[in-house]
Design a protein around this motif. Structure first.
Motif, short mmCIF file in Angstrom:
data_model
loop_
_atom_site.label_atom_id
_atom_site.label_comp_id
_atom_site.label_asym_id
_atom_site.label_seq_id
_atom_site.Cartn_x
_atom_site.Cartn_y
_atom_site.Cartn_z
N ALA A 366 37.71 71.00 48.91
CA ALA A 366 37.63 71.64 50.21
C ALA A 366 36.18 71.66 50.68
N ARG A 367 35.99 71.77 51.97
CA ARG A 367 34.63 71.72 52.53
C ARG A 367 33.78 72.89 52.02
N SER A 368 34.44 74.00 51.61
CA SER A 368 33.71 75.20 51.18
C SER A 368 33.45 75.23 49.68
N VAL A 386 30.75 76.80 36.37
CA VAL A 386 31.68 77.54 37.23
C VAL A 386 32.92 76.67 37.40
N GLN A 387 34.04 77.17 36.92
CA GLN A 387 35.30 76.43 36.98
C GLN A 387 36.20 77.04 38.04
N THR A 388 36.90 76.20 38.79
CA THR A 388 37.92 76.66 39.74
C THR A 388 39.27 76.09 39.33
N PRO A 389 40.36 76.59 39.90
CA PRO A 389 41.69 76.13 39.45
C PRO A 389 41.94 74.67 39.76
N HIS A 390 42.78 74.06 38.91
CA HIS A 390 43.37 72.77 39.22
C HIS A 390 44.63 73.05 40.04
N HIS A 391 44.55 72.73 41.30
CA HIS A 391 45.68 72.99 42.20
C HIS A 391 46.31 71.65 42.59
N SER A 702 52.85 70.94 53.03
CA SER A 702 53.21 71.95 54.01
C SER A 702 51.95 72.64 54.52
N ALA A 703 51.95 73.01 55.82
CA ALA A 703 50.78 73.64 56.43
C ALA A 703 51.23 74.41 57.67
N ARG A 704 50.34 75.25 58.19
CA ARG A 704 50.56 75.94 59.45
C ARG A 704 49.24 75.89 60.21
N PHE A 785 40.38 62.74 59.63
CA PHE A 785 41.73 63.25 59.36
C PHE A 785 41.78 63.96 58.00
N VAL A 786 41.16 63.38 56.99
CA VAL A 786 41.15 64.02 55.67
C VAL A 786 40.46 65.36 55.74
N GLN A 787 39.34 65.44 56.47
CA GLN A 787 38.59 66.69 56.53
C GLN A 787 39.26 67.73 57.43
N CYS A 788 40.13 67.31 58.33
CA CYS A 788 40.88 68.25 59.16
C CYS A 788 42.13 68.77 58.46
N THR A 789 42.55 68.12 57.40
CA THR A 789 43.80 68.49 56.74
C THR A 789 43.57 68.86 55.28
N PHE A 790 43.42 67.87 54.41
CA PHE A 790 43.31 68.13 52.98
C PHE A 790 42.08 68.96 52.61
N ALA A 791 40.97 68.78 53.31
CA ALA A 791 39.70 69.37 52.90
C ALA A 791 39.34 70.63 53.67
N ARG A 792 40.27 71.25 54.35
CA ARG A 792 39.98 72.51 55.04
C ARG A 792 39.60 73.59 54.04
N ALA A 793 38.77 74.52 54.46
CA ALA A 793 38.34 75.60 53.56
C ALA A 793 39.50 76.50 53.16
N ASP A 794 40.48 76.67 54.04
CA ASP A 794 41.60 77.57 53.76
C ASP A 794 42.88 76.80 53.43
N ALA A 795 42.74 75.54 53.03
CA ALA A 795 43.91 74.68 52.86
C ALA A 795 44.89 75.20 51.83
N TRP A 796 44.40 75.80 50.75
CA TRP A 796 45.28 76.14 49.63
C TRP A 796 45.29 77.64 49.31
N LEU A 797 44.72 78.46 50.16
CA LEU A 797 44.59 79.88 49.84
C LEU A 797 45.93 80.62 49.87
N ASP A 798 46.87 80.17 50.70
CA ASP A 798 48.15 80.88 50.81
C ASP A 798 49.26 80.18 50.03
N TRP A 799 48.89 79.33 49.09
CA TRP A 799 49.88 78.51 48.40
C TRP A 799 50.85 79.34 47.56
#
Length: 872
Positions: A366-368, A386-391, A702-704, A785-799
């Motif tokens: 993600a961009r963030s 610093v480790q983050t989740p594998h999503h 899926s996205a909103r 397109f990738v940065q507007c969809t897959f790489a958004r900062a909030d892309a996976w927060l509500d998963w």
């Protein structure tokens, strides 16, 4: 006579019945007219209105057995509450069934239950605010440090003495029953309390009951007079001891998740460290790596402090050309020694950044990502990782084959949602190979990434901790990738992990050596012991067969004693783990995951403990395509063998119940229930082996997202981006729009304050829903397109919003249903030689199932012509 003839003709012409069937139904109808008041208004409404109680018999050809189906359905509706009736509020059902007196009793009961729950929720605050508690706190705070230590030690000794007494005191059956009942009542009360204190109490209750169970097993359940009984009993006891040890270590590991938050970065950008982003690849497609590079290029970080490198162990010219066109670095080497770890170590001397961020070739950041993770490196100069989740935005084989994607937590959610967060409390969060940032000085301090095992990530983290470096874990998904493409690939990946952890346990055991704290040793040990679960799981799946087939007493105790010790141990462990694990793992599903892997990890882990140098690194396949549903007979062979053995055991149990000694009936029943449970767990593994069709190489996400659609006439239509893939999107419009397939349109998306336009064509149109196929995009448009969809900062927060916390009973029933589903799937994909008889058996079962009653559907009013002048 004319009425009878019309009825017979109705059966023949309108319902398509054969002559014999029409005559049979006509005779039964006449009998019903003689015995039932079918001419009454209630009967006429039921018979003339389509749908309702007999909807499953409407609109199809009349069969000879339909009168019996009608009778069974009517009897069932009279005697059993339908799902629609059960769905009504309980107070309404009681009102309809028993009148005002029962309604008042029910309301009082609900009020009492609500008051009880409210009291429990207010209890912690009331206790903390009470005068005695405040006085006790003042006295405790007034104690000298030395006195406080002595008081803590005294309380610890008192608690240990009471625990030892509870664990070792021998009880008779009645006393054991009272003890078990008391512990269960305490657990039922405590589990409704909020906060971590109640979680601690549930864990303490579970530890007490489980330790008492293990003490009883060692001291009272081994048959020392029979060598075979003793040998088989010790095998089972060793497996139970392993499970008990993992349970205890799991409580230590997860009892208090740290829940670390991101640390802020300084306002002065010159103080931000430089970062090298590494994307190692070996045999992955360029299309896969391309999107990861495009996402990395959009990371919000000063451009003069960010460098991206493709580490190509495949030495492919197309990758070199792509890197030059994209303006990123390209590093290759002449050999593939030490696989991924060697690839990373080869690149390190060519890097100049203070930090190194690593992403697998399919993980899109993600961009963030850096802004969320890097702040901790500035706060702690000894922080190495610093480790983050594998999503994963695509379903793994469990989620895809079982149809539970985004409804049930996947296999990895427990580790990345809870275990790593618990490790972080003890400074034991470890590197997982991707989606992480490491300090370059720390990696240099340990001589580079570990190459002695096939799990270089965990071994590298262990070495960092031994050298006194710290680690951190942020439970915030900041990258996403593809899950394994098939069950075979999933098993292959887990075999590598299991072999690598066993290798570390053998050559660099965390329980020994310098540099680690006690809790770091326990966390690492539990992570490695987890992958040794293959043999114990196989023991549990076959243990009852020792008694049923060989008449061997693996637990040398009466059936009543077994129930009084085993069931409390299982129930309290399930209650505590359900509270600890929450939405990250459904109760009892872990046994299905372990069963799928048990056969395959048992051998490599055992061999790795004997000879840790055996085993090679393998790359996991991700983007597999399957054109049709099929059953993986090769991967399912162990499950089928285990199922066959347990079925044979059930056959022996039935024979011995009929012809065996009466004093063994209790033990036979307990063993048979154990076998049935094992069969259902094995059935869950079989269900996963039935691979479902997967035609898309690039899964839909899926996205909103707010978006806009511009048509050729220039009109703008507000819409929501509901899903997307590499080259297509799904839209939900505010109002229906009639667009023919192939119509050219423009899609407008936002990233921050900037707006981007993507051309495409309508692929499908269904009311307010549109599917667009995007036109071929140049490099700049693909990056956007990738940065507007897959790489958004909030892309996976509500998963995880779709996950719900189920009850123990509902989760157990879902596992049982999954087991039955597995055997049904096995019948749907039989070998060629068995297909004809199984097809006939399936027809027989479907015919028998047609007699089963069905829930009543809502009534559909019969269509009547409108009166003249009325509004339709």
């Amino acid at each position: 006579m004319s009425l009878a003839y019309r009825s017979y003709r109705h059966f023949r012409q309108q319902r398509g019945a054969a002559p014999a069937t029409a005559l049979w139904c006509w005779l039964l109808q006449g009998l019903c007219w003689l015995l039932l008041p079918l001419e009454g208004p209630a009967w006429r409404r039921a018979l003339d209105t389509p749908g309702g109680a007999f909807a499953h018999l409407d609109g199809r050809r009349l069969r000879f057995g339909d009168p019996l189906r009608v009778a069974i359905q009517a009897a069932w509706l009279l005697l059993v509450r339908t799902p629609a009736e059960r769905a009504r509020p309980r107070a309404q059902r009681l009102k309809a069934a028993a009148g005002g007196r029962w309604r008042r009793l029910w309301q009082r009961g609900r009020q009492a239950a609500g008051a009880y729950a409210a009291t429990l929720h207010r209890l912690p605050a009331r206790v903390r605010g009470s005068a005695p508690w405040q006085a006790l706190r003042r006295r405790a705070n007034g104690l000298r440090p030395r006195s406080r230590r002595w008081l803590t030690a005294a309380l610890a000794l008192l608690a240990a003495g009471l625990a030892l007494l509870c664990v070792t005191e021998p009880f008779g059956y009645l006393a054991q029953f009272v003890f078990v009942l008391l512990m269960w009542v305490i657990a039922m009360v405590v589990r409704r309390l909020p906060g971590r204190l109640s979680t601690l109490v549930l864990a303490v209750l579970s530890i007490t009951v489980s330790c008492r169970y293990l003490w009883w097993r060692y001291t009272a359940t081994l048959n020392w007079n029979s060598p075979l009984d003793f040998a088989c009993g010790m095998i089972l006891l060793a497996a139970e001891t392993y499970s008990w040890l993992v349970l205890m270590l799991g409580y230590v590991q997860t009892i208090w998740p740290l829940q670390r938050k991101p640390a802020s970065l300084p306002a002065d950008l010159s103080r931000w460290p430089s970062v090298d982003v590494l994307i190692p690849t070996y045999n992955e497609d360029l299309a896969l790596v391309r999107h990861t590079v495009y996402a990395a290029m959009g990371i919000d970080w000063p451009k003069d402090k960010l460098r991206i490198h493709i580490l190509d162990d495949g030495r492919r010219p197309a990758f070199r050309e792509f890197a030059q066109a994209a303006g990123v670095g390209y590093i290759a080497r002449t050999d593939n020694r030490h696989a991924k770890a060697g690839n990373l170590n080869h690149a390190l001397p060519q890097l100049k950044g203070e930090l190194v961020a690593i992403f697998d070739s399919d993980h899109l950041p993600a961009r963030s990502f850096l802004q969320v993770t890097v702040g901790w490196f500035l706060r702690d100069r000894r922080l190495a990782l610093v480790q983050t989740p594998h999503h994963f935005f695509s379903p793994d084989p469990f989620e895809r084959n079982l149809g539970i994607f985004r409804h049930t937590p996947n296999e990895g959610e427990l580790f990345y949602g809870l275990v790593q967060d618990g490790n972080d409390l003890w400074d034991a969060a470890f590197f997982c190979g991707s989606c992480a940032v490491l300090r370059r000085a720390a990696i240099d301090d340990i001589g580079g990434f570990a190459v002695e095992t096939v799990t270089e990530d965990a071994h590298t983290a262990l070495r960092l901790h031994r050298r006194g470096w710290h680690s951190a874990y942020l439970r915030i998904p900041q990258a996403a990738g593809l899950a394994t493409g098939s069950l075979a690939a999933h098993v292959s990946q887990r075999i590598r992990w299991a072999r690598g952890m066993a290798q570390i346990f053998r050559i660099d055991n965390p329980l020994f050596g310098k540099g680690l704290s006690v809790f770091q040793r326990l966390c690492y040990a539990n992570a490695m012991l987890h992958f040794l679960a293959g043999l114990p799981r196989l023991v549990f799946l076959t243990a009852p067969l020792a008694f049923l087939l060989l008449h061997v007493y693996i637990i040398y105790a009466p059936a009543l004693a077994i129930l009084l010790f085993v069931l409390p141990h299982m129930i309290h462990a399930s209650l505590a783990n359900a509270r600890l694990q929450g939405v990250y793992r459904r109760p009892f599903w872990g046994e299905v995951y372990e069963t799928v892997l048990a056969w395959y990890i048992a051998r490599p882990t055992t061999l790795a403990l004997i000879n840790p140098k055996k085993g090679a690194f393998n790359v996991t396949a991700k983007d597999e395509v399957q054109s049709q549903d099929w059953f993986d007979w090769r991967i399912a062979k162990p499950y089928l063998l285990l199922a066959a053995l347990n079925v044979v055991g059930l056959g022996f149990a039935a024979w011995r119940l009929a012809h065996g000694p009466a004093d063994e009936i209790g033990t036979l029943i307990v063993s048979s229930l154990w076998v049935l449970y094992n069969l259902l767990i094995i059935g869950g593994a079989i269900a996963v082996a039935a691979e479902v069709r997967q035609l898309r190489r690039s899964p839909r996400v899926s996205a909103r997202l707010p978006a806009a659609l511009r048509t050729a006439d220039g009109h703008m239509h507000a819409c929501t981006l509901s899903d997307f893939s590499d080259d297509s999107v799904g839209l939900e419009l505010a109002a229906a729009l009639d667009l023919a397939p192939g119509t050219a349109v423009s899609l407008l998306l936002h990233r921050g304050t900037r707006e981007f336009v993507f051309e495409g064509r309508v692929q499908r149109s269904l009311g307010r829903r549109l599917g667009l196929r995007l036109d071929a995009m140049d490099t700049r448009r693909q990056i956007d397109f990738v940065q507007c969809t897959f790489a958004r900062a909030d892309a996976w927060l509500d998963w995880h919003d779709g996950f719900r916390l189920p009850s123990l009973v509902s989760s157990l029933l879902s596992v049982f249903a999954l087991g039955g589903r597995g055997y049904l799937r096995l019948a749907e994909h039989p070998p060629a030689v068995l297909r004809p008889p199984l097809r006939q058996l399936g027809r027989l079962l479907r015919w028998l199932a047609s007699f089963l009653p069905r829930p009543a559907l809502p009534l559909r009013p019969a269509m009547r012509p409108s009166a003249p002048g009325s509004t339709p």
